[in-house]
Enzyme design. Structure first.
Site, PDB file in Angstrom:
ATOM      1  N   SER A   1       0.926  -1.369  -0.035  1.00  0.00           N
ATOM      2  CA  SER A   1       0.031   0.018   0.101  1.00  0.00           C
ATOM      3  C   SER A   1       0.923   1.273   0.277  1.00  0.00           C
ATOM      4  O   SER A   1       1.463   1.449  -1.014  1.00  0.00           O
ATOM      5  CB  SER A   1      -0.869  -0.065   0.940  1.00  0.00           C
TER       6      SER A   1
ATOM      7  N   ASP B   1      -4.183   5.946  -2.577  1.00  0.00           N
ATOM      8  CA  ASP B   1      -2.896   5.318  -2.040  1.00  0.00           C
ATOM      9  C   ASP B   1      -2.521   4.409  -3.094  1.00  0.00           C
ATOM     10  O   ASP B   1      -3.128   4.054  -4.072  1.00  0.00           O
ATOM     11  CB  ASP B   1      -2.891   4.850  -0.659  1.00  0.00           C
TER      12      ASP B   1
ATOM     13  N   ASP C   1      -7.391   1.329  -2.186  1.00  0.00           N
ATOM     14  CA  ASP C   1      -8.405   0.891  -1.291  1.00  0.00           C
ATOM     15  C   ASP C   1      -8.834   2.138  -0.266  1.00  0.00           C
ATOM     16  O   ASP C   1      -9.871   1.833   0.327  1.00  0.00           O
ATOM     17  CB  ASP C   1      -8.095  -0.249  -0.312  1.00  0.00           C
TER      18      ASP C   1
ATOM     19  N   ASP D   1      -2.654   0.928  -3.443  1.00  0.00           N
ATOM     20  CA  ASP D   1      -3.461  -0.264  -3.885  1.00  0.00           C
ATOM     21  C   ASP D   1      -4.680   0.244  -3.618  1.00  0.00           C
ATOM     22  O   ASP D   1      -5.766  -0.477  -4.070  1.00  0.00           O
ATOM     23  CB  ASP D   1      -3.231  -1.275  -2.862  1.00  0.00           C
TER      24      ASP D   1
END
Length: 456
Positions: free
Chosen positions: A101, A245, A249, A247
Protein backbone atom coordinates in the site's frame (compact mmCIF):
# COMPACT_ATOMS: atom_id res chain seq x y z
CA UNK A 1 17.35 -16.73 6.89
CA UNK A 2 16.83 -14.70 10.07
CA UNK A 3 13.50 -16.01 11.37
CA UNK A 4 13.23 -13.27 14.00
CA UNK A 5 13.31 -10.67 11.23
CA UNK A 6 10.87 -12.70 9.17
CA UNK A 7 8.35 -12.91 12.02
CA UNK A 8 8.24 -9.09 12.20
CA UNK A 9 6.50 -9.01 8.80
CA UNK A 10 3.39 -10.70 10.23
CA UNK A 11 1.13 -7.98 11.67
CA UNK A 12 -2.28 -8.00 13.36
CA UNK A 13 -4.27 -7.55 10.13
CA UNK A 14 -1.90 -8.35 7.26
CA UNK A 15 1.70 -9.06 6.29
CA UNK A 16 4.15 -6.18 5.75
CA UNK A 17 7.93 -6.13 5.85
CA UNK A 18 11.19 -5.09 4.26
CA UNK A 19 12.28 -6.97 1.15
CA UNK A 20 14.25 -9.23 1.28
CA UNK A 21 15.18 -9.23 4.99
CA UNK A 22 11.66 -9.74 6.38
CA UNK A 23 9.69 -10.83 3.31
CA UNK A 24 11.10 -12.70 0.32
CA UNK A 25 10.24 -15.45 -2.15
CA UNK A 26 11.00 -18.27 0.31
CA UNK A 27 8.57 -16.72 2.82
CA UNK A 28 5.96 -16.10 0.10
CA UNK A 29 6.17 -19.73 -1.02
CA UNK A 30 5.55 -21.01 2.51
CA UNK A 31 2.64 -18.59 2.95
CA UNK A 32 1.04 -20.23 -0.07
CA UNK A 33 1.66 -23.73 1.29
CA UNK A 34 0.26 -22.95 4.75
CA UNK A 35 -2.70 -20.91 3.43
CA UNK A 36 -4.05 -23.98 1.59
CA UNK A 37 -3.34 -26.29 4.52
CA UNK A 38 -5.02 -23.98 7.02
CA UNK A 39 -8.09 -22.89 5.06
CA UNK A 40 -8.61 -25.94 2.83
CA UNK A 41 -8.75 -23.84 -0.34
CA UNK A 42 -9.16 -25.25 -3.86
CA UNK A 43 -9.40 -22.08 -6.00
CA UNK A 44 -7.65 -18.83 -5.02
CA UNK A 45 -7.10 -15.55 -6.87
CA UNK A 46 -3.70 -13.83 -6.62
CA UNK A 47 -2.85 -10.27 -7.63
CA UNK A 48 -0.12 -7.74 -7.00
CA UNK A 49 0.56 -4.03 -6.88
CA UNK A 50 3.07 -1.93 -8.81
CA UNK A 51 6.09 -2.47 -6.55
CA UNK A 52 9.15 -3.89 -8.29
CA UNK A 53 9.29 -6.88 -5.92
CA UNK A 54 5.58 -7.72 -6.29
CA UNK A 55 5.62 -9.98 -9.41
CA UNK A 56 8.34 -12.25 -7.99
CA UNK A 57 6.62 -12.51 -4.61
CA UNK A 58 3.29 -13.28 -6.30
CA UNK A 59 4.96 -15.94 -8.43
CA UNK A 60 6.52 -17.65 -5.40
CA UNK A 61 3.21 -17.40 -3.53
CA UNK A 62 1.40 -19.00 -6.48
CA UNK A 63 3.90 -21.87 -6.59
CA UNK A 64 3.29 -22.48 -2.90
CA UNK A 65 -0.47 -22.55 -3.46
CA UNK A 66 -0.19 -24.90 -6.46
CA UNK A 67 2.29 -27.20 -4.72
CA UNK A 68 -0.38 -27.71 -2.07
CA UNK A 69 -2.95 -28.71 -4.67
CA UNK A 70 -4.73 -25.36 -5.04
CA UNK A 71 -5.71 -23.86 -8.41
CA UNK A 72 -4.43 -20.30 -8.89
CA UNK A 73 -6.23 -17.57 -10.82
CA UNK A 74 -3.68 -14.86 -11.60
CA UNK A 75 -5.24 -11.39 -11.82
CA UNK A 76 -1.85 -9.72 -12.40
CA UNK A 77 -1.42 -6.01 -11.67
CA UNK A 78 -4.51 -4.79 -9.79
CA UNK A 79 -5.85 -3.07 -6.70
CA UNK A 80 -6.72 -4.82 -3.44
CA UNK A 81 -10.44 -4.39 -3.99
CA UNK A 82 -10.17 -6.23 -7.32
CA UNK A 83 -9.00 -9.26 -5.34
CA UNK A 84 -11.99 -8.83 -3.01
CA UNK A 85 -14.34 -8.51 -5.99
CA UNK A 86 -12.99 -11.52 -7.87
CA UNK A 87 -13.11 -13.63 -4.71
CA UNK A 88 -16.80 -13.01 -4.02
CA UNK A 89 -17.93 -12.56 -7.64
CA UNK A 90 -16.50 -15.91 -8.77
CA UNK A 91 -17.30 -17.74 -5.53
CA UNK A 92 -13.64 -18.60 -4.91
CA UNK A 93 -12.21 -20.07 -1.72
CA UNK A 94 -10.00 -17.07 -1.12
CA UNK A 95 -7.77 -14.32 -2.45
CA UNK A 96 -4.32 -12.89 -1.73
CA UNK A 97 -3.10 -9.45 -2.73
CA UNK A 98 0.64 -8.76 -2.76
CA UNK A 99 0.92 -5.12 -1.69
CA UNK A 100 2.47 -2.78 0.83
CA UNK A 101 0.00 0.00 0.00
CA UNK A 102 1.57 3.27 1.22
CA UNK A 103 4.66 1.85 2.94
CA UNK A 104 8.19 2.86 1.84
CA UNK A 105 9.57 1.59 -1.46
CA UNK A 106 11.65 -1.23 0.07
CA UNK A 107 8.59 -2.80 1.73
CA UNK A 108 6.05 -5.27 0.46
CA UNK A 109 3.31 -7.36 2.00
CA UNK A 110 0.11 -9.37 1.58
CA UNK A 111 -3.57 -9.00 2.37
CA UNK A 112 -5.43 -12.28 2.71
CA UNK A 113 -9.12 -13.15 2.52
CA UNK A 114 -11.14 -16.35 2.54
CA UNK A 115 -14.42 -17.24 0.83
CA UNK A 116 -16.82 -14.33 0.48
CA UNK A 117 -13.81 -11.97 0.77
CA UNK A 118 -13.89 -12.39 4.56
CA UNK A 119 -10.71 -10.90 6.06
CA UNK A 120 -8.02 -13.08 7.61
CA UNK A 121 -6.52 -11.34 10.63
CA UNK A 122 -4.85 -12.40 13.86
CA UNK A 123 -7.96 -13.88 15.46
CA UNK A 124 -9.25 -15.49 12.27
CA UNK A 125 -6.21 -17.46 11.20
CA UNK A 126 -3.30 -15.10 10.60
CA UNK A 127 -1.68 -15.87 13.94
CA UNK A 128 -1.78 -19.61 13.26
CA UNK A 129 -0.57 -19.06 9.68
CA UNK A 130 2.39 -17.09 11.04
CA UNK A 131 3.39 -19.86 13.44
CA UNK A 132 3.20 -22.54 10.74
CA UNK A 133 5.13 -20.47 8.18
CA UNK A 134 7.96 -19.87 10.66
CA UNK A 135 7.98 -23.56 11.57
CA UNK A 136 8.16 -24.59 7.90
CA UNK A 137 10.98 -22.13 7.22
CA UNK A 138 12.89 -23.43 10.22
CA UNK A 139 12.44 -27.05 9.12
CA UNK A 140 13.04 -26.34 5.44
CA UNK A 141 9.77 -28.03 4.38
CA UNK A 142 9.39 -28.07 0.59
CA UNK A 143 7.94 -31.51 -0.23
CA UNK A 144 4.91 -31.21 -2.50
CA UNK A 145 1.88 -33.50 -2.65
CA UNK A 146 1.18 -35.75 -5.62
CA UNK A 147 -1.64 -33.57 -6.96
CA UNK A 148 -0.55 -30.11 -8.09
CA UNK A 149 -2.91 -27.20 -8.63
CA UNK A 150 -3.42 -25.48 -11.97
CA UNK A 151 -2.50 -21.96 -13.07
CA UNK A 152 -4.71 -19.63 -15.11
CA UNK A 153 -4.44 -15.94 -15.96
CA UNK A 154 -7.78 -14.17 -15.57
CA UNK A 155 -9.19 -10.72 -16.29
CA UNK A 156 -12.27 -9.57 -14.38
CA UNK A 157 -11.87 -5.86 -15.15
CA UNK A 158 -15.09 -5.57 -17.18
CA UNK A 159 -17.24 -7.28 -14.54
CA UNK A 160 -15.58 -5.23 -11.80
CA UNK A 161 -16.17 -1.93 -13.63
CA UNK A 162 -19.81 -2.82 -14.25
CA UNK A 163 -20.21 -3.60 -10.56
CA UNK A 164 -18.75 -0.22 -9.63
CA UNK A 165 -21.16 1.53 -11.98
CA UNK A 166 -24.12 -0.28 -10.39
CA UNK A 167 -23.84 2.03 -7.35
CA UNK A 168 -24.79 5.07 -9.42
CA UNK A 169 -26.76 6.12 -12.48
CA UNK A 170 -24.03 7.45 -14.83
CA UNK A 171 -26.55 9.52 -16.79
CA UNK A 172 -27.15 11.60 -13.67
CA UNK A 173 -23.57 12.81 -13.54
CA UNK A 174 -22.91 16.24 -15.01
CA UNK A 175 -19.85 17.05 -17.19
CA UNK A 176 -17.62 17.77 -14.22
CA UNK A 177 -13.91 18.49 -14.39
CA UNK A 178 -12.07 16.08 -12.08
CA UNK A 179 -8.38 15.96 -11.12
CA UNK A 180 -7.30 12.38 -10.44
CA UNK A 181 -3.95 11.52 -8.83
CA UNK A 182 -3.19 7.80 -8.85
CA UNK A 183 0.22 8.41 -7.27
CA UNK A 184 1.81 6.10 -9.88
CA UNK A 185 -0.01 3.24 -8.13
CA UNK A 186 -2.61 0.85 -9.52
CA UNK A 187 -5.65 3.15 -9.79
CA UNK A 188 -4.87 4.52 -13.26
CA UNK A 189 -6.06 1.55 -15.38
CA UNK A 190 -9.40 1.41 -13.53
CA UNK A 191 -9.98 5.15 -13.98
CA UNK A 192 -9.28 4.75 -17.70
CA UNK A 193 -11.95 2.06 -17.96
CA UNK A 194 -14.52 4.01 -15.94
CA UNK A 195 -13.85 7.06 -18.12
CA UNK A 196 -15.57 5.29 -21.02
CA UNK A 197 -18.89 5.41 -19.13
CA UNK A 198 -18.77 8.82 -17.45
CA UNK A 199 -19.41 12.29 -18.95
CA UNK A 200 -16.45 13.62 -16.99
CA UNK A 201 -13.25 15.40 -18.00
CA UNK A 202 -10.43 13.70 -16.11
CA UNK A 203 -7.22 15.64 -15.54
CA UNK A 204 -4.71 12.90 -14.79
CA UNK A 205 -1.51 13.36 -12.81
CA UNK A 206 1.00 10.69 -11.73
CA UNK A 207 -1.29 8.38 -13.66
CA UNK A 208 0.89 5.60 -15.03
CA UNK A 209 1.74 2.68 -12.72
CA UNK A 210 5.43 2.93 -11.84
CA UNK A 211 7.07 0.87 -9.10
CA UNK A 212 9.93 3.35 -8.86
CA UNK A 213 7.42 5.90 -7.49
CA UNK A 214 9.09 8.87 -9.24
CA UNK A 215 6.71 11.29 -7.51
CA UNK A 216 6.99 9.77 -4.03
CA UNK A 217 5.14 7.00 -2.21
CA UNK A 218 1.37 7.44 -2.74
CA UNK A 219 0.01 8.30 0.69
CA UNK A 220 -2.34 11.31 0.62
CA UNK A 221 -2.83 11.08 4.39
CA UNK A 222 0.55 12.80 4.69
CA UNK A 223 0.09 16.54 4.35
CA UNK A 224 3.28 16.93 2.31
CA UNK A 225 1.83 14.61 -0.37
CA UNK A 226 -1.33 16.64 -0.97
CA UNK A 227 0.28 19.57 -2.79
CA UNK A 228 0.22 18.27 -6.40
CA UNK A 229 -3.49 17.40 -6.31
CA UNK A 230 -4.46 20.63 -4.57
CA UNK A 231 -2.38 22.75 -6.94
CA UNK A 232 -3.74 21.04 -10.06
CA UNK A 233 -7.33 21.63 -8.91
CA UNK A 234 -6.63 25.35 -8.52
CA UNK A 235 -4.66 25.60 -11.77
CA UNK A 236 -7.35 23.95 -13.90
CA UNK A 237 -10.47 25.23 -12.15
CA UNK A 238 -11.54 21.63 -11.54
CA UNK A 239 -14.71 20.84 -9.63
CA UNK A 240 -13.04 18.27 -7.39
CA UNK A 241 -9.75 16.46 -6.81
CA UNK A 242 -9.32 12.79 -5.91
CA UNK A 243 -6.13 10.99 -4.84
CA UNK A 244 -5.45 7.35 -3.94
CA UNK A 245 -2.92 5.29 -2.05
CA UNK A 246 -0.88 2.63 -3.88
CA UNK A 247 -3.41 -0.22 -3.91
CA UNK A 248 -6.33 2.27 -4.05
CA UNK A 249 -8.41 0.81 -1.24
CA UNK A 250 -8.63 4.40 0.08
CA UNK A 251 -9.48 7.61 -1.76
CA UNK A 252 -9.04 11.20 -0.60
CA UNK A 253 -10.96 14.31 -1.63
CA UNK A 254 -10.16 17.94 -2.41
CA UNK A 255 -12.86 20.54 -2.99
CA UNK A 256 -12.97 23.02 -5.88
CA UNK A 257 -10.62 25.37 -4.04
CA UNK A 258 -8.06 22.61 -3.59
CA UNK A 259 -8.77 22.20 0.13
CA UNK A 260 -8.25 18.71 1.52
CA UNK A 261 -11.42 17.24 3.08
CA UNK A 262 -10.81 15.08 6.14
CA UNK A 263 -12.16 11.54 5.77
CA UNK A 264 -14.35 12.04 8.86
CA UNK A 265 -16.67 14.40 6.99
CA UNK A 266 -16.83 12.11 3.95
CA UNK A 267 -18.27 9.36 6.18
CA UNK A 268 -21.20 11.58 7.10
CA UNK A 269 -21.71 12.63 3.50
CA UNK A 270 -21.80 9.07 2.17
CA UNK A 271 -24.13 8.00 4.99
CA UNK A 272 -26.44 10.84 4.00
CA UNK A 273 -26.34 9.79 0.34
CA UNK A 274 -27.26 6.18 1.15
CA UNK A 275 -29.99 7.01 3.66
CA UNK A 276 -31.93 9.21 1.24
CA UNK A 277 -33.20 6.02 -0.40
CA UNK A 278 -32.69 3.60 2.50
CA UNK A 279 -34.27 5.04 5.63
CA UNK A 280 -33.82 2.80 8.64
CA UNK A 281 -30.54 1.30 7.43
CA UNK A 282 -27.65 0.78 9.82
CA UNK A 283 -24.43 2.76 9.35
CA UNK A 284 -21.18 1.64 11.00
CA UNK A 285 -18.64 4.19 12.23
CA UNK A 286 -15.45 4.10 14.28
CA UNK A 287 -15.08 5.70 17.76
CA UNK A 288 -12.34 8.23 16.98
CA UNK A 289 -14.59 11.05 15.72
CA UNK A 290 -18.34 10.49 15.97
CA UNK A 291 -20.59 13.48 16.56
CA UNK A 292 -20.94 14.64 12.95
CA UNK A 293 -21.64 11.11 11.69
CA UNK A 294 -24.17 10.29 14.42
CA UNK A 295 -26.06 13.55 13.89
CA UNK A 296 -26.34 13.06 10.11
CA UNK A 297 -27.30 9.38 10.35
CA UNK A 298 -30.05 10.22 12.84
CA UNK A 299 -31.18 13.21 10.78
CA UNK A 300 -31.65 11.07 7.67
CA UNK A 301 -33.46 8.25 9.44
CA UNK A 302 -30.61 5.79 9.85
CA UNK A 303 -29.25 3.88 12.82
CA UNK A 304 -25.63 4.70 13.81
CA UNK A 305 -23.63 1.74 15.14
CA UNK A 306 -20.19 2.15 16.65
CA UNK A 307 -17.43 -0.41 16.00
CA UNK A 308 -13.84 -0.81 17.05
CA UNK A 309 -11.38 0.73 14.59
CA UNK A 310 -9.82 -1.49 11.92
CA UNK A 311 -11.04 -3.20 8.79
CA UNK A 312 -11.45 -6.65 10.36
CA UNK A 313 -13.63 -5.26 13.16
CA UNK A 314 -15.67 -3.01 10.86
CA UNK A 315 -16.35 -5.82 8.38
CA UNK A 316 -17.33 -8.23 11.14
CA UNK A 317 -19.73 -5.68 12.67
CA UNK A 318 -21.21 -4.84 9.28
CA UNK A 319 -22.00 -8.51 8.66
CA UNK A 320 -23.46 -8.85 12.14
CA UNK A 321 -25.71 -5.81 11.70
CA UNK A 322 -26.26 -6.26 7.93
CA UNK A 323 -25.22 -2.62 7.69
CA UNK A 324 -25.59 -0.81 4.38
CA UNK A 325 -22.41 1.26 4.70
CA UNK A 326 -19.52 1.71 7.08
CA UNK A 327 -16.86 4.41 7.21
CA UNK A 328 -13.68 5.25 9.08
CA UNK A 329 -12.05 8.65 9.35
CA UNK A 330 -8.91 7.07 7.84
CA UNK A 331 -10.68 7.02 4.42
CA UNK A 332 -11.72 3.38 4.47
CA UNK A 333 -15.30 3.01 3.21
CA UNK A 334 -17.19 -0.30 3.35
CA UNK A 335 -20.24 -1.38 1.36
CA UNK A 336 -22.72 -4.20 1.96
CA UNK A 337 -23.09 -4.94 -1.75
CA UNK A 338 -19.30 -5.16 -2.05
CA UNK A 339 -19.24 -8.15 0.32
CA UNK A 340 -18.89 -5.66 3.23
CA UNK A 341 -15.39 -4.82 1.93
CA UNK A 342 -13.69 -1.46 1.53
CA UNK A 343 -13.39 0.26 -1.83
CA UNK A 344 -11.51 3.33 -3.00
CA UNK A 345 -13.54 3.59 -6.21
CA UNK A 346 -17.18 3.46 -5.06
CA UNK A 347 -16.94 6.58 -2.78
CA UNK A 348 -15.91 9.06 -5.48
CA UNK A 349 -18.52 7.75 -7.91
CA UNK A 350 -21.20 8.32 -5.28
CA UNK A 351 -19.91 11.80 -4.51
CA UNK A 352 -19.79 12.85 -8.19
CA UNK A 353 -23.39 11.68 -8.50
CA UNK A 354 -24.40 13.52 -5.33
CA UNK A 355 -22.72 16.74 -6.54
CA UNK A 356 -24.64 16.43 -9.80
CA UNK A 357 -28.04 15.63 -8.25
CA UNK A 358 -27.79 18.39 -5.65
CA UNK A 359 -26.12 20.75 -8.15
CA UNK A 360 -23.69 21.78 -5.43
CA UNK A 361 -19.89 21.71 -5.18
CA UNK A 362 -18.26 19.47 -2.60
CA UNK A 363 -17.54 22.47 -0.39
CA UNK A 364 -21.28 23.14 -0.10
CA UNK A 365 -22.18 19.49 0.40
CA UNK A 366 -19.77 19.40 3.32
CA UNK A 367 -21.06 22.88 4.05
CA UNK A 368 -21.17 23.89 7.65
CA UNK A 369 -20.23 20.45 8.97
CA UNK A 370 -16.61 21.50 9.48
CA UNK A 371 -17.82 24.48 11.51
CA UNK A 372 -20.38 22.48 13.48
CA UNK A 373 -17.88 19.80 14.47
CA UNK A 374 -14.29 21.02 14.08
CA UNK A 375 -11.83 18.16 14.56
CA UNK A 376 -8.11 17.86 15.24
CA UNK A 377 -7.41 14.94 12.93
CA UNK A 378 -5.36 12.07 14.31
CA UNK A 379 -2.21 13.16 16.18
CA UNK A 380 0.42 10.56 17.09
CA UNK A 381 2.73 10.81 20.11
CA UNK A 382 5.56 8.40 20.98
CA UNK A 383 5.56 7.70 24.72
CA UNK A 384 7.48 5.26 26.90
CA UNK A 385 4.47 3.91 28.81
CA UNK A 386 1.23 4.38 26.81
CA UNK A 387 -1.07 2.62 29.30
CA UNK A 388 0.19 4.70 32.22
CA UNK A 389 -0.38 7.92 30.26
CA UNK A 390 -3.92 6.84 29.34
CA UNK A 391 -4.70 6.02 32.97
CA UNK A 392 -3.46 9.45 34.09
CA UNK A 393 -5.51 11.19 31.38
CA UNK A 394 -8.66 9.36 32.50
CA UNK A 395 -8.08 10.26 36.15
CA UNK A 396 -7.59 13.89 35.23
CA UNK A 397 -10.87 14.25 33.34
CA UNK A 398 -13.21 11.73 34.95
CA UNK A 399 -14.68 14.30 37.35
CA UNK A 400 -16.04 16.50 34.57
CA UNK A 401 -16.86 14.01 31.80
CA UNK A 402 -20.44 13.21 30.81
CA UNK A 403 -19.64 9.71 29.57
CA UNK A 404 -16.79 7.25 29.04
CA UNK A 405 -16.58 4.63 26.31
CA UNK A 406 -13.92 1.94 25.84
CA UNK A 407 -14.97 0.48 22.49
CA UNK A 408 -11.50 1.35 21.22
CA UNK A 409 -9.09 2.96 23.64
CA UNK A 410 -10.53 5.72 25.79
CA UNK A 411 -13.33 8.01 24.61
CA UNK A 412 -14.50 10.75 26.98
CA UNK A 413 -17.36 13.13 26.21
CA UNK A 414 -18.10 16.49 27.75
CA UNK A 415 -20.91 18.93 27.09
CA UNK A 416 -19.14 20.81 24.29
CA UNK A 417 -16.16 18.61 23.31
CA UNK A 418 -14.90 15.03 23.30
CA UNK A 419 -11.71 13.07 22.68
CA UNK A 420 -10.55 9.56 21.82
CA UNK A 421 -7.14 8.28 22.87
CA UNK A 422 -5.96 4.86 21.73
CA UNK A 423 -2.76 2.84 21.68
CA UNK A 424 -1.05 1.57 18.55
CA UNK A 425 -1.05 -2.21 18.10
CA UNK A 426 2.57 -2.30 16.96
CA UNK A 427 4.54 0.55 18.57
CA UNK A 428 4.63 2.71 21.76
CA UNK A 429 2.43 5.38 20.24
CA UNK A 430 -0.76 7.08 21.44
CA UNK A 431 -3.22 8.35 18.84
CA UNK A 432 -5.36 11.36 19.79
CA UNK A 433 -8.51 12.75 18.17
CA UNK A 434 -10.42 15.75 19.51
CA UNK A 435 -13.64 17.38 18.32
CA UNK A 436 -15.88 20.15 19.62
CA UNK A 437 -19.33 21.60 19.00
CA UNK A 438 -19.32 24.82 16.97
CA UNK A 439 -16.07 26.01 18.52
CA UNK A 440 -12.78 25.53 16.66
CA UNK A 441 -10.91 27.54 19.29
CA UNK A 442 -12.08 25.20 22.06
CA UNK A 443 -11.06 22.18 19.97
CA UNK A 444 -7.57 23.63 19.47
CA UNK A 445 -7.23 24.53 23.15
CA UNK A 446 -8.25 21.07 24.32
CA UNK A 447 -5.96 19.42 21.78
CA UNK A 448 -2.99 21.40 23.09
CA UNK A 449 -4.05 20.70 26.66
CA UNK A 450 -4.17 16.94 26.07
CA UNK A 451 -0.91 16.84 24.10
CA UNK A 452 0.84 18.62 26.94
CA UNK A 453 -0.34 15.89 29.34
CA UNK A 454 0.53 13.10 26.88
CA UNK A 455 3.99 14.37 26.02
CA UNK A 456 5.24 15.19 29.52
Amino acid sequence: MNLDLCSKAFKAYDIRGRVPEELNEAVAYQIGRVYVELFNTHRVVVGYDVRLSSPDLARALSHGLMDSGCDVLDLGLCGTEQIYFTTFHQNLDGGIMVTASHNPQDYNGMKLVREGARPISGDTGLRELTARVIRNLSAGIKAAPKTKGTYQKVNTMQEYVQHLLSYIKPERIKPLKVVVNAGNGCAGPVIDRLEEYLPVEFIKINHQPDGLFPNGIPNPLLEENRGPTSQKVRETGADIGIAWDGDFDRCFFFDGQGHFIEGYYIVGLLAQAFLKDNAGAKIIHDPRLTWNTIELVNQYGGIPVQSKTGHAFIKERMRLEDALYGGEMSAHHYFRDFAYCDSGMIPWLLILELMSIEDKPLSQLIGSRLEHYPASGEINSTVSNPQKVMDEIEKGYIGTSCSIDRTDGLSMEFETWRFNLRMSNTEPVLRLNVEAKNNATLMEEKTKELLKKIRI
